[in-house]
Design a protein around this motif. Structure first.
Motif, PDB file in Angstrom:
ATOM      1  N   PHE A   1      19.970  32.555   9.538  1.00  0.00           N
ATOM      2  CA  PHE A   1      18.536  32.323   9.690  1.00  0.00           C
ATOM      3  C   PHE A   1      18.217  31.774  11.080  1.00  0.00           C
ATOM      4  CE2 PHE A   1      14.980  29.288   9.353  1.00  0.00           C
ATOM      5  CZ  PHE A   1      13.974  30.139   8.940  1.00  0.00           C
ATOM      6  N   LEU A   2      19.100  30.918  11.604  1.00  0.00           N
ATOM      7  CA  LEU A   2      18.823  30.233  12.864  1.00  0.00           C
ATOM      8  C   LEU A   2      19.201  31.058  14.095  1.00  0.00           C
ATOM      9  CD1 LEU A   2      20.047  26.662  11.879  1.00  0.00           C
ATOM     10  CD2 LEU A   2      17.679  27.428  12.181  1.00  0.00           C
ATOM     11  N   GLN A   3      19.986  32.117  13.903  1.00  0.00           N
ATOM     12  CA  GLN A   3      20.376  32.949  15.039  1.00  0.00           C
ATOM     13  C   GLN A   3      19.149  33.618  15.653  1.00  0.00           C
ATOM     14  OE1 GLN A   3      23.358  35.661  13.627  1.00  0.00           O
ATOM     15  NE2 GLN A   3      25.031  34.194  13.886  1.00  0.00           N
ATOM     16  N   GLY A   4      19.013  33.477  16.949  1.00  0.00           N
ATOM     17  CA  GLY A   4      17.887  34.107  17.639  1.00  0.00           C
ATOM     18  C   GLY A   4      16.608  33.293  17.612  1.00  0.00           C
ATOM     19  N   VAL A   5      16.612  32.146  16.910  1.00  0.00           N
ATOM     20  CA  VAL A   5      15.419  31.297  16.856  1.00  0.00           C
ATOM     21  C   VAL A   5      15.379  30.422  18.103  1.00  0.00           C
ATOM     22  CG1 VAL A   5      14.278  29.426  15.619  1.00  0.00           C
ATOM     23  CG2 VAL A   5      15.366  31.281  14.351  1.00  0.00           C
ATOM     24  N   ASP A   6      14.239  30.444  18.788  1.00  0.00           N
ATOM     25  CA  ASP A   6      14.069  29.572  19.944  1.00  0.00           C
ATOM     26  C   ASP A   6      12.661  28.991  19.941  1.00  0.00           C
ATOM     27  OD1 ASP A   6      12.445  31.667  20.722  1.00  0.00           O
ATOM     28  OD2 ASP A   6      13.821  32.406  22.257  1.00  0.00           O
ATOM     29  N   ALA A   7      12.381  28.149  20.933  1.00  0.00           N
ATOM     30  CA  ALA A   7      11.082  27.474  21.002  1.00  0.00           C
ATOM     31  C   ALA A   7       9.941  28.476  21.139  1.00  0.00           C
ATOM     32  CB  ALA A   7      11.071  26.485  22.162  1.00  0.00           C
ATOM     33  N   ALA A   8      10.198  29.574  21.845  1.00  0.00           N
ATOM     34  CA  ALA A   8       9.146  30.576  22.055  1.00  0.00           C
ATOM     35  C   ALA A   8       8.723  31.216  20.730  1.00  0.00           C
ATOM     36  CB  ALA A   8       9.632  31.654  23.030  1.00  0.00           C
ATOM     37  N   LEU A   9       9.696  31.500  19.866  1.00  0.00           N
ATOM     38  CA  LEU A   9       9.380  32.099  18.568  1.00  0.00           C
ATOM     39  C   LEU A   9       8.593  31.128  17.692  1.00  0.00           C
ATOM     40  CD1 LEU A   9       9.608  34.351  16.483  1.00  0.00           C
ATOM     41  CD2 LEU A   9      11.886  33.482  15.879  1.00  0.00           C
ATOM     42  N   ILE A  10       8.992  29.867  17.715  1.00  0.00           N
ATOM     43  CA  ILE A  10       8.280  28.854  16.933  1.00  0.00           C
ATOM     44  C   ILE A  10       6.837  28.709  17.429  1.00  0.00           C
ATOM     45  CG2 ILE A  10       8.207  26.405  16.330  1.00  0.00           C
ATOM     46  CD1 ILE A  10      11.295  26.425  16.580  1.00  0.00           C
ATOM     47  N   ASP A  11       6.680  28.677  18.752  1.00  0.00           N
ATOM     48  CA  ASP A  11       5.337  28.588  19.337  1.00  0.00           C
ATOM     49  C   ASP A  11       4.501  29.815  18.976  1.00  0.00           C
ATOM     50  OD1 ASP A  11       3.389  27.339  21.248  1.00  0.00           O
ATOM     51  OD2 ASP A  11       3.758  29.205  22.350  1.00  0.00           O
ATOM     52  N   PHE A  12       5.139  30.990  18.991  1.00  0.00           N
ATOM     53  CA  PHE A  12       4.438  32.224  18.644  1.00  0.00           C
ATOM     54  C   PHE A  12       3.934  32.176  17.208  1.00  0.00           C
ATOM     55  CE2 PHE A  12       4.541  36.615  16.986  1.00  0.00           C
ATOM     56  CZ  PHE A  12       3.576  37.183  17.814  1.00  0.00           C
ATOM     57  N   CYS A  13       4.746  31.637  16.293  1.00  0.00           N
ATOM     58  CA  CYS A  13       4.329  31.527  14.889  1.00  0.00           C
ATOM     59  C   CYS A  13       3.096  30.633  14.747  1.00  0.00           C
ATOM     60  CB  CYS A  13       5.479  30.983  14.040  1.00  0.00           C
ATOM     61  SG  CYS A  13       6.817  32.158  13.765  1.00  0.00           S
ATOM     62  N   HIS A  14       3.129  29.487  15.405  1.00  0.00           N
ATOM     63  CA  HIS A  14       1.980  28.574  15.348  1.00  0.00           C
ATOM     64  C   HIS A  14       0.719  29.244  15.911  1.00  0.00           C
ATOM     65  CE1 HIS A  14       3.766  24.879  13.854  1.00  0.00           C
ATOM     66  NE2 HIS A  14       4.796  25.028  14.690  1.00  0.00           N
ATOM     67  N   LYS A  15       0.865  29.921  17.042  1.00  0.00           N
ATOM     68  CA  LYS A  15      -0.293  30.552  17.667  1.00  0.00           C
ATOM     69  C   LYS A  15      -0.804  31.730  16.848  1.00  0.00           C
ATOM     70  CE  LYS A  15       0.605  29.068  22.408  1.00  0.00           C
ATOM     71  NZ  LYS A  15       1.026  29.444  23.774  1.00  0.00           N
ATOM     72  N   SER A  16       0.089  32.442  16.164  1.00  0.00           N
ATOM     73  CA  SER A  16      -0.330  33.557  15.316  1.00  0.00           C
ATOM     74  C   SER A  16      -1.174  33.066  14.151  1.00  0.00           C
ATOM     75  CB  SER A  16       0.899  34.314  14.790  1.00  0.00           C
ATOM     76  OG  SER A  16       1.589  34.950  15.838  1.00  0.00           O
ATOM     77  N   ILE A  17      -0.792  31.937  13.584  1.00  0.00           N
ATOM     78  CA  ILE A  17      -1.557  31.366  12.465  1.00  0.00           C
ATOM     79  C   ILE A  17      -2.953  30.970  12.933  1.00  0.00           C
ATOM     80  CG2 ILE A  17      -1.674  29.402  10.883  1.00  0.00           C
ATOM     81  CD1 ILE A  17       1.453  29.504  10.842  1.00  0.00           C
ATOM     82  N   GLU A  18      -3.044  30.314  14.100  1.00  0.00           N
ATOM     83  CA  GLU A  18      -4.346  29.923  14.631  1.00  0.00           C
ATOM     84  C   GLU A  18      -5.186  31.144  15.005  1.00  0.00           C
ATOM     85  OE1 GLU A  18      -5.767  26.912  14.673  1.00  0.00           O
ATOM     86  OE2 GLU A  18      -3.971  26.375  13.523  1.00  0.00           O
ATOM     87  N   HIS A  19      -4.526  32.175  15.511  1.00  0.00           N
ATOM     88  CA  HIS A  19      -5.242  33.406  15.874  1.00  0.00           C
ATOM     89  C   HIS A  19      -5.845  34.063  14.637  1.00  0.00           C
ATOM     90  CE1 HIS A  19      -6.431  36.881  18.104  1.00  0.00           C
ATOM     91  NE2 HIS A  19      -5.534  37.683  17.560  1.00  0.00           N
ATOM     92  N   SER A  20      -5.116  34.064  13.541  1.00  0.00           N
ATOM     93  CA  SER A  20      -5.637  34.636  12.300  1.00  0.00           C
ATOM     94  C   SER A  20      -6.892  33.894  11.841  1.00  0.00           C
ATOM     95  CB  SER A  20      -4.568  34.588  11.198  1.00  0.00           C
ATOM     96  OG  SER A  20      -3.531  35.497  11.464  1.00  0.00           O
ATOM     97  N   LYS A  21      -6.871  32.574  11.971  1.00  0.00           N
ATOM     98  CA  LYS A  21      -8.052  31.784  11.601  1.00  0.00           C
ATOM     99  C   LYS A  21      -9.245  32.160  12.475  1.00  0.00           C
ATOM    100  CE  LYS A  21      -5.534  27.613  10.150  1.00  0.00           C
ATOM    101  NZ  LYS A  21      -5.352  26.162  10.434  1.00  0.00           N
ATOM    102  N   ARG A  22      -9.000  32.293  13.780  1.00  0.00           N
ATOM    103  CA  ARG A  22     -10.105  32.635  14.698  1.00  0.00           C
ATOM    104  C   ARG A  22     -10.682  34.008  14.366  1.00  0.00           C
ATOM    105  NH1 ARG A  22      -6.679  30.158  18.564  1.00  0.00           N
ATOM    106  NH2 ARG A  22      -5.858  32.192  19.189  1.00  0.00           N
ATOM    107  N   LEU A  23      -9.810  34.957  14.053  1.00  0.00           N
ATOM    108  CA  LEU A  23     -10.288  36.296  13.695  1.00  0.00           C
ATOM    109  C   LEU A  23     -11.116  36.243  12.416  1.00  0.00           C
ATOM    110  CD1 LEU A  23      -7.217  38.609  14.425  1.00  0.00           C
ATOM    111  CD2 LEU A  23      -9.335  38.424  15.728  1.00  0.00           C
ATOM    112  N   ALA A  24     -10.654  35.471  11.447  1.00  0.00           N
ATOM    113  CA  ALA A  24     -11.390  35.356  10.180  1.00  0.00           C
ATOM    114  C   ALA A  24     -12.792  34.801  10.419  1.00  0.00           C
ATOM    115  CB  ALA A  24     -10.625  34.460   9.206  1.00  0.00           C
ATOM    116  N   VAL A  25     -12.894  33.760  11.242  1.00  0.00           N
ATOM    117  CA  VAL A  25     -14.207  33.176  11.548  1.00  0.00           C
ATOM    118  C   VAL A  25     -15.082  34.190  12.284  1.00  0.00           C
ATOM    119  CG1 VAL A  25     -15.407  31.380  12.852  1.00  0.00           C
ATOM    120  CG2 VAL A  25     -13.314  30.828  11.598  1.00  0.00           C
ATOM    121  N   LYS A  26     -14.499  34.875  13.243  1.00  0.00           N
ATOM    122  CA  LYS A  26     -15.238  35.864  14.036  1.00  0.00           C
ATOM    123  C   LYS A  26     -15.808  36.967  13.160  1.00  0.00           C
ATOM    124  CE  LYS A  26     -14.237  39.385  17.581  1.00  0.00           C
ATOM    125  NZ  LYS A  26     -13.176  39.911  18.482  1.00  0.00           N
ATOM    126  N   TRP A  27     -14.978  37.516  12.268  1.00  0.00           N
ATOM    127  CA  TRP A  27     -15.427  38.654  11.466  1.00  0.00           C
ATOM    128  C   TRP A  27     -16.350  38.234  10.332  1.00  0.00           C
ATOM    129  CZ3 TRP A  27      -9.845  40.971  11.525  1.00  0.00           C
ATOM    130  CH2 TRP A  27      -9.648  41.581  12.765  1.00  0.00           C
TER     131      TRP A  27
END
Length: 292
Positions: free
Chosen positions: A179-205
């Motif tokens: 599970f941990l192979q290939g996991v880095d800070a960039a991937l974790i940051d991407f996950c957090h930003k993807s969740i926030e992006h989904s919220k913004r899209l929901a509000v927008k639409w």
């Protein structure tokens, strides 16, 4: 004696080989006449591991949208497990460019990013078999089987679980290593930003559709749909009653309703065809058809 009867435009053999498609498209045309609305279909095979919404969907989706006149009233028959919210955003922008009134029809499941697409509709048609889901996005995660799509929040929850166990002084469980192979800070940051992006899209639409110019109400619904305490599981079922309680504009039809029966009949044609031909997705209108 002369013999005359209407013939398909295609050659006899070609028409025979693709007869199922022509039958579906003829059924769509009859439904369009009855409803006065254009019908577009985006159906993904939920049992296929590559069924997520991807950027590769943009080109075939654009093909079926191109068949619409400007300012069309549109019903989008939608089934998908979700996927990339950025791809979903482009699909929505493409669709809204030619749509006056959009109704998303959910025969069975429109989850995650597919729920996001549904939030751009003026209304969502649902019945007793229909379900939406939380809007937590799916992201590409490295696994022992290669890159696979997983819910971003579930991935972050898994990391948190490993962190808590390891913080107690226990050695790292070897089962976690793949599970941990290939996991880095960039991937974790991407996950957090993807969740926030989904919220913004929901509000927008939602502000554009069901809560016109009411950003506060739109934000409230978006927060609920992304609340992991309220919906802890990515596959949580949000049926028509729950969706109505959330404040979404739901057009409920009983399973016996003639319009719903027509859509269900159309849906089952795709369901059987996808299983028989091991298809991943199909994009179809009365004039266009692309299966991948």
């Amino acid at each position: 004696m002369s013999f005359k009867m209407p013939m398909p435009n295609q050659t006899p053999l070609y028409h025979a080989i693709h007869r199922d498609r022509y039958e579906r498209q003829e059924f769509i045309r009859e439904m369009e006449k009855a409803t006065g609305r254009r019908i577009l279909v985006y159906i993904a095979n939920l049992s296929h591991p590559e069924s997520a919404i991807l950027r590769e969907d943009i080109a075939p989706f654009c093909e079926i949208v191109a068949s619409l006149d400007e300012n069309s009233d549109v019903d989008l028959l939608l089934e998908s497990p979700g996927g990339d919210p950025n791809a979903a955003e482009t699909l929505v922008h493409t669709l809204l460019s030619r749509t006056r009134h959009l109704r998303v029809v959910v025969p069975q499941a429109a989850k995650s990013a597919a729920t996001l697409i549904s939030l751009a509709a003026d209304e969502i048609m649902m019945s007793d078999t229909s379900e939406l889901g939380p809007i937590d996005p799916q992201v590409s995660i490295p696994t022992t089987f290669g890159y696979q799509y997983r819910p971003a929040q579930a991935f972050l929850n898994g990391l948190e679980l490993i962190k808590r166990e390891h913080a107690g002084g226990q050695p790292l469980n070897p089962a976690y290593l793949p599970f941990l192979q290939g996991v880095d800070a960039a991937l974790i940051d991407f996950c957090h930003k993807s969740i926030e992006h989904s919220k913004r899209l929901a509000v927008k639409w939602l502000s554009r559709s069901m809560f016109k110019n009411d950003v506060r109400a739109a934000r409230k619904v978006a927060e609920q749909l992304s609340n992991i305490e309220k919906y802890p599981n990515h596959g949580t079922v949000i049926d028509h009653q729950e969706a109505t309680r959330l404040g979404l504009k739901i057009h409920y039809r009983s399973f016996a309703d003639p319009l719903w029966q027509a859509y269900w009949r159309l849906y089952t044609k795709y369901l059987v065809m996808m299983r028989e031909k091991a298809g991943i997705k199909i994009f179809e209108s009365s004039t266009s058809s692309i299966m991948i």
